[in-house]
Scaffold this motif. Structure first.
Motif, PDB file in Angstrom:
ATOM      1  N   ILE A 261      12.344   2.437  -5.223  1.00  0.00           N
ATOM      2  CA  ILE A 261      11.028   3.084  -5.118  1.00  0.00           C
ATOM      3  C   ILE A 261      10.656   3.103  -3.627  1.00  0.00           C
ATOM      4  CG2 ILE A 261       8.598   2.928  -5.734  1.00  0.00           C
ATOM      5  CD1 ILE A 261       9.462   1.483  -8.290  1.00  0.00           C
ATOM      6  N   LYS A 262      10.245   4.309  -3.116  1.00  0.00           N
ATOM      7  CA  LYS A 262       9.979   4.467  -1.680  1.00  0.00           C
ATOM      8  C   LYS A 262       8.499   4.762  -1.407  1.00  0.00           C
ATOM      9  CE  LYS A 262      14.633   6.353  -1.004  1.00  0.00           C
ATOM     10  NZ  LYS A 262      15.443   7.506  -0.556  1.00  0.00           N
ATOM     11  N   ALA A 263       8.087   4.449  -0.202  1.00  0.00           N
ATOM     12  CA  ALA A 263       6.719   4.765   0.238  1.00  0.00           C
ATOM     13  C   ALA A 263       6.628   6.270   0.492  1.00  0.00           C
ATOM     14  CB  ALA A 263       6.377   3.985   1.499  1.00  0.00           C
ATOM     15  N   VAL A 264       5.649   6.944  -0.134  1.00  0.00           N
ATOM     16  CA  VAL A 264       5.536   8.406   0.019  1.00  0.00           C
ATOM     17  C   VAL A 264       5.046   8.766   1.419  1.00  0.00           C
ATOM     18  CG1 VAL A 264       5.195   8.794  -2.435  1.00  0.00           C
ATOM     19  CG2 VAL A 264       3.216   8.390  -0.946  1.00  0.00           C
ATOM     20  N   HIS A 265       4.356   7.797   2.087  1.00  0.00           N
ATOM     21  CA  HIS A 265       3.847   8.073   3.435  1.00  0.00           C
ATOM     22  C   HIS A 265       3.605   6.717   4.101  1.00  0.00           C
ATOM     23  CE1 HIS A 265       2.171  10.645   6.503  1.00  0.00           C
ATOM     24  NE2 HIS A 265       1.030   9.935   6.526  1.00  0.00           N
ATOM     25  N   SER A 266       3.464   6.810   5.385  1.00  0.00           N
ATOM     26  CA  SER A 266       3.205   5.569   6.107  1.00  0.00           C
ATOM     27  C   SER A 266       1.806   5.061   5.776  1.00  0.00           C
ATOM     28  CB  SER A 266       3.361   5.770   7.609  1.00  0.00           C
ATOM     29  OG  SER A 266       2.452   6.766   8.059  1.00  0.00           O
ATOM     30  N   GLY A 267       1.678   3.741   5.647  1.00  0.00           N
ATOM     31  CA  GLY A 267       0.384   3.166   5.328  1.00  0.00           C
ATOM     32  C   GLY A 267       0.477   1.645   5.287  1.00  0.00           C
ATOM     33  N   THR A 268      -0.534   1.013   4.641  1.00  0.00           N
ATOM     34  CA  THR A 268      -0.640  -0.446   4.573  1.00  0.00           C
ATOM     35  C   THR A 268      -0.674  -0.858   3.107  1.00  0.00           C
ATOM     36  OG1 THR A 268      -1.918  -0.469   6.634  1.00  0.00           O
ATOM     37  CG2 THR A 268      -2.007  -2.430   5.228  1.00  0.00           C
ATOM     38  N   VAL A 269       0.084  -1.874   2.793  1.00  0.00           N
ATOM     39  CA  VAL A 269       0.110  -2.381   1.421  1.00  0.00           C
ATOM     40  C   VAL A 269      -1.206  -3.105   1.169  1.00  0.00           C
ATOM     41  CG1 VAL A 269       1.252  -3.933  -0.212  1.00  0.00           C
ATOM     42  CG2 VAL A 269       2.598  -2.638   1.457  1.00  0.00           C
ATOM     43  N   LYS A 270      -1.968  -2.592   0.206  1.00  0.00           N
ATOM     44  CA  LYS A 270      -3.277  -3.168  -0.096  1.00  0.00           C
ATOM     45  C   LYS A 270      -3.134  -4.324  -1.096  1.00  0.00           C
ATOM     46  CE  LYS A 270      -7.983  -1.801  -1.396  1.00  0.00           C
ATOM     47  NZ  LYS A 270      -8.853  -0.686  -1.824  1.00  0.00           N
ATOM     48  N   SER A 271      -2.251  -4.162  -2.082  1.00  0.00           N
ATOM     49  CA  SER A 271      -2.008  -5.241  -3.038  1.00  0.00           C
ATOM     50  C   SER A 271      -0.592  -5.091  -3.587  1.00  0.00           C
ATOM     51  CB  SER A 271      -3.026  -5.240  -4.183  1.00  0.00           C
ATOM     52  OG  SER A 271      -2.913  -4.058  -4.945  1.00  0.00           O
ATOM     53  N   ALA A 272       0.015  -6.207  -4.050  1.00  0.00           N
ATOM     54  CA  ALA A 272       1.345  -6.170  -4.633  1.00  0.00           C
ATOM     55  C   ALA A 272       1.445  -7.345  -5.610  1.00  0.00           C
ATOM     56  CB  ALA A 272       2.422  -6.285  -3.576  1.00  0.00           C
ATOM     57  N   GLY A 273       1.734  -7.136  -6.958  1.00  0.00           N
ATOM     58  CA  GLY A 273       1.831  -8.220  -7.935  1.00  0.00           C
ATOM     59  C   GLY A 273       1.630  -7.670  -9.329  1.00  0.00           C
ATOM     60  N   TRP A 274       1.402  -8.669 -10.281  1.00  0.00           N
ATOM     61  CA  TRP A 274       1.247  -8.349 -11.687  1.00  0.00           C
ATOM     62  C   TRP A 274      -0.166  -7.784 -11.926  1.00  0.00           C
ATOM     63  CZ3 TRP A 274       4.430  -7.876 -15.684  1.00  0.00           C
ATOM     64  CH2 TRP A 274       3.888  -7.764 -16.968  1.00  0.00           C
ATOM     65  N   SER A 275      -0.210  -6.677 -12.820  1.00  0.00           N
ATOM     66  CA  SER A 275      -1.508  -6.030 -13.081  1.00  0.00           C
ATOM     67  C   SER A 275      -1.602  -5.615 -14.538  1.00  0.00           C
ATOM     68  CB  SER A 275      -1.697  -4.817 -12.189  1.00  0.00           C
ATOM     69  OG  SER A 275      -2.999  -4.249 -12.386  1.00  0.00           O
ATOM     70  N   GLY A 276      -1.456  -6.567 -15.488  1.00  0.00           N
ATOM     71  CA  GLY A 276      -1.666  -6.342 -16.915  1.00  0.00           C
ATOM     72  C   GLY A 276      -0.744  -5.273 -17.480  1.00  0.00           C
ATOM     73  N   SER A 277      -1.361  -4.215 -18.097  1.00  0.00           N
ATOM     74  CA  SER A 277      -0.591  -3.161 -18.744  1.00  0.00           C
ATOM     75  C   SER A 277       0.239  -2.364 -17.736  1.00  0.00           C
ATOM     76  CB  SER A 277      -1.507  -2.200 -19.499  1.00  0.00           C
ATOM     77  OG  SER A 277      -2.416  -1.564 -18.609  1.00  0.00           O
ATOM     78  N   TYR A 278      -0.071  -2.482 -16.425  1.00  0.00           N
ATOM     79  CA  TYR A 278       0.696  -1.759 -15.395  1.00  0.00           C
ATOM     80  C   TYR A 278       1.984  -2.537 -15.037  1.00  0.00           C
ATOM     81  CZ  TYR A 278      -3.169   1.491 -14.400  1.00  0.00           C
ATOM     82  OH  TYR A 278      -4.120   2.458 -14.493  1.00  0.00           O
ATOM     83  N   GLY A 279       2.091  -3.799 -15.505  1.00  0.00           N
ATOM     84  CA  GLY A 279       3.241  -4.598 -15.142  1.00  0.00           C
ATOM     85  C   GLY A 279       3.165  -4.941 -13.665  1.00  0.00           C
ATOM     86  N   TYR A 280       4.306  -4.968 -13.029  1.00  0.00           N
ATOM     87  CA  TYR A 280       4.312  -5.214 -11.588  1.00  0.00           C
ATOM     88  C   TYR A 280       3.900  -3.898 -10.861  1.00  0.00           C
ATOM     89  CZ  TYR A 280       6.565  -9.690 -12.361  1.00  0.00           C
ATOM     90  OH  TYR A 280       6.851 -11.006 -12.771  1.00  0.00           O
TER      91      TYR A 280
END
Length: 353
Positions: A261-280
Motif C-alpha cells: 500500500i503506497k502513499a497517494v501524495h506527500s504528507g504527514t501520518v496523522k494516526s496509525a493502528g487498530w480502528s475497530g471495524s476498519y481493522g488496522y
C-alpha cells in the motif's frame, strides 16, 4: 297680279314729291293708312315725306327694307332656307324704285353684271354664308386646337403622374432592397459573431482542457494510486446492510494479502493502528488538509507524525476488521470531515482508476 287682297278704296291725298323722283304724285290708293307714329322714317339720302294716308308708302318702305336687308346679308339663315316669295299689289309693285338706286344695293348689282334680282339677293347671302362657313371653320379649327391642347395637357399630366408613380415604386423597391440587404447583412454579421463566439469558447475550452491536462499531468507526477494489481469491488455510496452507516463510505481495491500500500501524495501520518471495524488503519494528512484513510491492512509500516512522499509504502493489504476478504478500503475526507468519492478524487488528480 296681287296675292294680297287690297283694302277698300279710300281717298288718298297727293304727295308733295315722288319717293325717288321730283315730280308730284297724283295717284292715290284706297288702303288702310297706319298711324303717323308707327311709321319710322327711312334714313339716308332718299328721305320720304310724311304720309297723309294709305298703305302705299308703308308697303313701299317694307319692300325696300326687305331688299336692303337681304342685299346687306342681315338674314343669317336666308342661305339655308328656301326663298319666300313676297307678293305686293300691282299698284304698289309698279311704283317700286329701281333696285340699283337703293343704298347699298346698287354696288352689289354692279358687281354682278348679268345676274337677275334673285341672283342679286342670293349673292350677298352666298358671300355671307361663305364668310360664316369660314368663321365656322376657323371656330372649328380653334376648338380643335383648344381640344388638342387640352388633350396634350392631360396626356402630359398623366405621363407626369405615371412617372411620379414609377419613381415612388422604384424608390420603395430600392428601400425594400436596401432594408433586405441590411437585414441580410445584420443576419450574416450575427451569424459571424455567433460563430466567432463559439470558436472563441471552443478555443477557450480547448485551452482550459489543455491546461487541465497539463495540471493533471503535473499532479500525476506528484500523486500515485494506492496499490497495484487490484480489482474494484465496491464503490462510494452503495447501499447495503453490511455497512453500519447503511451505505459504503469508500472505494474497495481487492488484492492479494501482502500487496504493498503506497502513499497517494506527500504528507504527514496523522494516526496509525487498530480502528475497530476498519481493522488496522493509517490516516495520512496532505498539505491542503485533506485526509486519506487506509483500512483493513495486514500490517502498518509507518507511525504517527511521520512524513512520507508520493509512492512510499506505508503498509500491506489484509483482511482485518469487518471484511469478507482481503482488500484495501480507501476513504477521502475534506479538512472539515465530509466524505468524498475516492474514485472522483483520484481522477481529479490525474490518475486513472
Amino acid at each position: 297680279m296681287a296675292s294680297n287682297k287690297p283694302a277698300p278704296e279710300a281717298p288718298f291725298g297727293t304727295l308733295e314729291t315722288d319717293f325717288f323722283g321730283d315730280e308730284p304724285a297724283e295717284r292715290a290708293w284706297e288702303e288702310w293708312n297706319p298711324t303717323e307714329d308707327s311709321v319710322r322714317p327711312v334714313r339716308g339720302r332718299h328721305r320720304v315725306m310724311k304720309q297723309r294716308g294709305g298703305l302705299a308708302r308703308s308697303s313701299t318702305v317694307l319692300g325696300v327694307g326687305v331688299i336692303a336687308a337681304v342685299g346687306a346679308g342681315g338674314m343669317a339663315t336666308a342661305q339655308s332656307k328656301p326663298p319666300v316669295s313676297i307678293s305686293l299689289p300691282d299698284s304698289i309693285a309698279d311704283n317700286l324704285p329701281d333696285a340699283k338706286s337703293l343704298p347699298g344695293v346698287g354696288s352689289l348689282m354692279d358687281d354682278a353684271s348679268d345676274a337677275d334680282a334673285g341672283n342679286v339677293n342670293a349673292a350677298p347671302l352666298t358671300a355671307m354664308s361663305l364668310a360664316t362657313d369660314s368663321g365656322a371653320e376657323a371656330g372649328t379649327d380653334s376648338a380643335a386646337g383648344a381640344g388638342e391642347a387640352l388633350r396634350a395637357r392631360i396626356l402630359q399630366q398623366a405621363e407626369q403622374q405615371q412617372a411620379e408613380a414609377d419613381a415612388e415604386a422604384k424608390a420603395a423597391a430600392e428601400k425594400l432592397a436596401a432594408e433586405k440587404a441590411a437585414a441580410e447583412a445584420a443576419k450574416q454579421q450575427t451569424a459571424a459573431e455567433a460563430k466567432a463566439e463559439a470558436e472563441k469558447l471552443a478555443a477557450e475550452k480547448a485551452a482550459a482542457a489543455k491546461a487541465e491536462a497539463e495540471r493533471l499531468a503535473q499532479l500525476a507526477k506528484s500523486y500515485a494510486l494506492p496499490t497495484s494489481s487490484y480489482t474494484i469491488t465496491s464503490t462510494f455510496g452503495e447501499s447495503g446492510s453490511m455497512w453500519s452507516s447503511g451505505y459504503h463510505t469508500g472505494l474497495d481495491f481487492a488484492a492479494p494479502t501482502g500487496t504493498p500500500i503506497k502513499a497517494v501524495h506527500s504528507g504527514t501520518v496523522k494516526s496509525a493502528g487498530w480502528s475497530g471495524s476498519y481493522g488496522y488503519r493509517t490516516v495520512l494528512e496532505l498539505e491542503d488538509g485533506t485526509e486519506v484513510w487506509y483500512a483493513h491492512q495486514s500490517s502498518i509500516s509507518v507511525s504517527a507524525g511521520q512524513k512520507v512522499t508520493t509512492g512510499e509504502t506505508i503498509g500491506r493489504v489484509g483482511a482485518t476488521g469487518n471484511v469478507t476478504g482481503p482488500h484495501l478500503h480507501l476513504e477521502v475526507h475534506t479538512p472539515g470531515g465530509s466524505g468524498l468519492d475516492p474514485m472522483a478524487w483520484l481522477r481529479g488528480k490525474g490518475l486513472s482508476v
